[in-house]
Design a protein around this motif. Structure first.
Motif, short mmCIF file in Angstrom:
data_model
loop_
_atom_site.label_atom_id
_atom_site.label_comp_id
_atom_site.label_asym_id
_atom_site.label_seq_id
_atom_site.Cartn_x
_atom_site.Cartn_y
_atom_site.Cartn_z
N ALA A 69 -47.06 -53.47 -59.82
CA ALA A 69 -47.10 -52.49 -59.72
C ALA A 69 -47.95 -51.44 -59.35
O ALA A 69 -48.57 -50.47 -58.69
CB ALA A 69 -46.25 -51.97 -60.76
N ARG A 70 -49.48 -51.62 -59.71
CA ARG A 70 -50.38 -50.94 -59.72
C ARG A 70 -50.98 -51.61 -58.15
O ARG A 70 -51.23 -50.09 -57.90
CB ARG A 70 -51.65 -51.91 -60.49
N ARG A 71 -51.02 -52.87 -57.91
CA ARG A 71 -51.67 -52.92 -56.34
C ARG A 71 -50.24 -51.81 -54.96
O ARG A 71 -51.26 -51.83 -54.08
CB ARG A 71 -51.34 -54.28 -56.17
N TYR A 72 -48.96 -52.03 -54.80
CA TYR A 72 -48.13 -51.42 -54.13
C TYR A 72 -47.43 -50.30 -55.08
O TYR A 72 -46.77 -49.64 -53.81
CB TYR A 72 -46.95 -52.66 -53.64
N GLY A 73 -48.19 -49.13 -56.51
CA GLY A 73 -47.35 -48.52 -56.12
C GLY A 73 -45.74 -48.63 -56.27
O GLY A 73 -44.29 -49.47 -56.78
N VAL A 74 -45.53 -47.12 -55.65
CA VAL A 74 -43.68 -46.94 -55.40
C VAL A 74 -43.08 -48.36 -54.26
O VAL A 74 -41.35 -48.36 -54.68
CB VAL A 74 -44.10 -45.15 -54.65
N GLU A 75 -43.88 -48.15 -53.57
CA GLU A 75 -43.04 -49.35 -52.66
C GLU A 75 -42.22 -50.41 -53.46
O GLU A 75 -41.57 -51.01 -53.62
CB GLU A 75 -43.91 -49.89 -51.48
N TYR A 76 -43.67 -50.82 -54.75
CA TYR A 76 -42.52 -51.65 -55.74
C TYR A 76 -42.03 -51.82 -56.06
O TYR A 76 -41.01 -52.35 -56.35
CB TYR A 76 -43.96 -53.08 -56.14
N GLU A 77 -41.86 -50.71 -56.84
CA GLU A 77 -41.15 -50.32 -57.76
C GLU A 77 -39.76 -49.62 -57.15
O GLU A 77 -38.92 -50.04 -57.41
CB GLU A 77 -41.37 -48.59 -58.70
N THR A 78 -39.65 -49.30 -55.85
CA THR A 78 -38.56 -49.15 -55.36
C THR A 78 -37.81 -50.78 -55.15
O THR A 78 -36.83 -50.68 -54.99
CB THR A 78 -38.71 -48.40 -53.95
N TYR A 79 -38.61 -51.43 -54.54
CA TYR A 79 -38.00 -52.66 -54.42
C TYR A 79 -37.37 -53.71 -55.95
O TYR A 79 -36.57 -54.07 -55.85
CB TYR A 79 -39.65 -53.37 -53.86
N ARG A 95 -36.72 -52.16 -58.39
CA ARG A 95 -35.03 -51.48 -58.36
C ARG A 95 -34.19 -51.90 -57.98
O ARG A 95 -32.76 -51.59 -58.91
CB ARG A 95 -35.15 -50.34 -58.60
N ALA A 96 -34.03 -52.47 -56.43
CA ALA A 96 -33.38 -53.03 -55.83
C ALA A 96 -33.01 -54.22 -55.28
O ALA A 96 -31.40 -54.68 -55.66
CB ALA A 96 -33.01 -52.94 -54.71
N VAL A 97 -33.65 -55.24 -55.82
CA VAL A 97 -33.37 -56.86 -55.86
C VAL A 97 -33.92 -57.27 -57.44
O VAL A 97 -34.56 -57.21 -57.91
CB VAL A 97 -34.76 -56.80 -54.48
N PRO A 98 -32.92 -58.13 -57.74
CA PRO A 98 -32.68 -58.37 -59.29
C PRO A 98 -34.02 -59.72 -58.67
O PRO A 98 -34.22 -60.28 -57.82
CB PRO A 98 -31.82 -59.41 -58.83
N GLY A 99 -34.82 -60.20 -60.34
CA GLY A 99 -36.17 -60.77 -60.23
C GLY A 99 -35.67 -62.43 -59.99
O GLY A 99 -36.52 -62.90 -60.07
N TRP A 100 -34.01 -62.68 -60.74
CA TRP A 100 -33.58 -64.64 -61.34
C TRP A 100 -32.70 -64.62 -60.01
O TRP A 100 -32.41 -66.01 -60.13
CB TRP A 100 -33.76 -64.56 -61.89
N LEU A 101 -31.25 -63.76 -60.84
CA LEU A 101 -30.18 -64.05 -59.64
C LEU A 101 -30.13 -63.36 -59.00
O LEU A 101 -29.78 -62.39 -58.27
CB LEU A 101 -29.43 -64.24 -60.88
N PRO A 102 -30.00 -64.59 -58.11
CA PRO A 102 -29.65 -63.49 -56.68
C PRO A 102 -28.66 -62.39 -56.06
O PRO A 102 -27.88 -62.80 -56.34
CB PRO A 102 -29.99 -65.13 -54.87
N ARG A 103 -29.40 -61.31 -54.89
CA ARG A 103 -27.72 -60.79 -54.89
C ARG A 103 -27.43 -61.19 -53.62
O ARG A 103 -27.15 -62.25 -53.11
CB ARG A 103 -28.45 -58.77 -54.88
N LEU A 104 -26.35 -61.51 -53.18
CA LEU A 104 -25.59 -61.97 -52.53
C LEU A 104 -25.56 -60.93 -50.98
O LEU A 104 -26.22 -61.79 -49.96
CB LEU A 104 -23.91 -61.46 -52.82
N THR A 105 -25.09 -59.92 -51.21
CA THR A 105 -25.99 -58.77 -49.72
C THR A 105 -27.83 -58.75 -49.74
O THR A 105 -28.65 -58.29 -50.83
CB THR A 105 -25.21 -58.05 -49.43
N PRO A 106 -28.10 -58.94 -48.57
CA PRO A 106 -29.37 -58.56 -48.07
C PRO A 106 -29.98 -56.96 -48.65
O PRO A 106 -29.25 -55.77 -48.73
CB PRO A 106 -29.99 -58.98 -47.20
N TRP A 107 -31.33 -56.89 -49.65
CA TRP A 107 -31.06 -55.68 -49.83
C TRP A 107 -31.65 -55.63 -48.37
O TRP A 107 -32.55 -55.63 -47.40
CB TRP A 107 -32.27 -55.70 -50.56
N HIS A 108 -31.64 -54.15 -47.43
CA HIS A 108 -32.15 -53.56 -46.64
C HIS A 108 -32.95 -52.23 -47.15
O HIS A 108 -33.14 -51.45 -45.01
CB HIS A 108 -30.85 -53.11 -45.36
N GLY A 109 -34.06 -52.29 -47.36
CA GLY A 109 -34.95 -50.81 -48.10
C GLY A 109 -36.10 -51.61 -46.97
O GLY A 109 -35.96 -52.82 -46.37
#
Length: 167
Positions: free
Chosen positions: A140-150, A152-166
Motif C-alpha cells: 500500500a505504501r509502495r504502490y498507493g492507489v494502484e495497489y488499493e484498487t487491485y 479491492r478487486a482481487v481476493p487474497g486467498w480464494l481465487p476468483r473464477l473470472t480474471p480481473w481486467h483492471g
C-alpha cells in the motif's frame, strides 16, 4: 533500474531459499525423506498428486511474473519495480502462498500425514500473518492507489473464477 536478467537470477535464488525449503525440504524431513508409505486411499494419492503438480506450475508462473512483469523478486529485499497484476495475479493476490500451501497439503494427502498437515496449518498462519502485518501495508505504501484498487478487486486467498481486467 533492475535488469531482467538480475530479476530472473534473484527470483531463482529466492525460489530455492523460500518455497523449496518450506514446501520441499521441511515436508521431506517430516516424512522421513519420503520413506513413509503412500496413503492407502487411491483418491488421496490422486488428489495429492494433482494438487502438487498444479501448485508447482502456479508457483513457477508466479515467480516468472515477478521477474518478467515486475522486474524484481518476491524477496522483500529486492521488490518489484512495478506491481504485478497479470497472469494468475488477475485471479488471486497471493498465488505463491496458495501454491506453497497446496504443495504441502498435497504431500499430506499423498502420505496420509497428520504431521505434514499440521505443519501446513502452522505455515498458513505464519503466511497469513506476514501478509496482513507486513506485505499488505508495504505494498500500500509502495504502490498507493494502484495497489488499493487491485486489493479491492482481487481476493487474497480464494481465487476468483473470472480474471480481473483492471490495470
Amino acid at each position: 533500474m533492475k535488469t531482467r536478467n538480475s530479476a530472473i537470477l534473484g527470483s531463482a535464488v529466492f525460489f530455492l531459499m523460500a518455497p523449496c525449503v518450506v514446501a520441499g525440504l521441511m515436508p521431506w524431513l517430516i516424512l522421513d525423506r519420503y520413506r513413509l508409505p503412500l496413503s492407502m486411499s487411491l483418491a488421496c494419492i490422486v488428489i495429492g498428486c494433482v494438487l502438487i503438480t498444479v501448485a508447482v506450475l502456479v508457483l513457477l508462473h508466479s515467480f516468472a511474473r515477478f521477474a518478467l512483469e515486475g522486474l524484481g523478486t518476491p524477496a522483500p529485499v529486492a521488490p518489484t519495480e512495478k506491481l504485478v497484476v497479470g497472469g494468475i495475479y488477475r485471479h488471486v493476490r497471493n498465488p505463491m502462498y496458495v501454491a506453497v500451501l497446496s504443495i504441502i497439503a498435497g504431500q499430506a494427502l499423498l502420505f496420509a500425514s497428520w504431521a505434514v498437515l499440521l505443519y501446513g496449518v502452522v505455515m498458513g498462519i505464519a503466511m497469513a500473518s506476514f501478509v496482513h502485518f507486513y506485505e499488505e501495508p508495504t505494498l500500500a505504501r509502495r504502490y498507493g492507489v494502484e495497489y488499493e484498487t487491485y486489493r479491492r478487486a482481487v481476493p487474497g486467498w480464494l481465487p476468483r473464477l473470472t480474471p480481473w481486467h483492471g490495470a
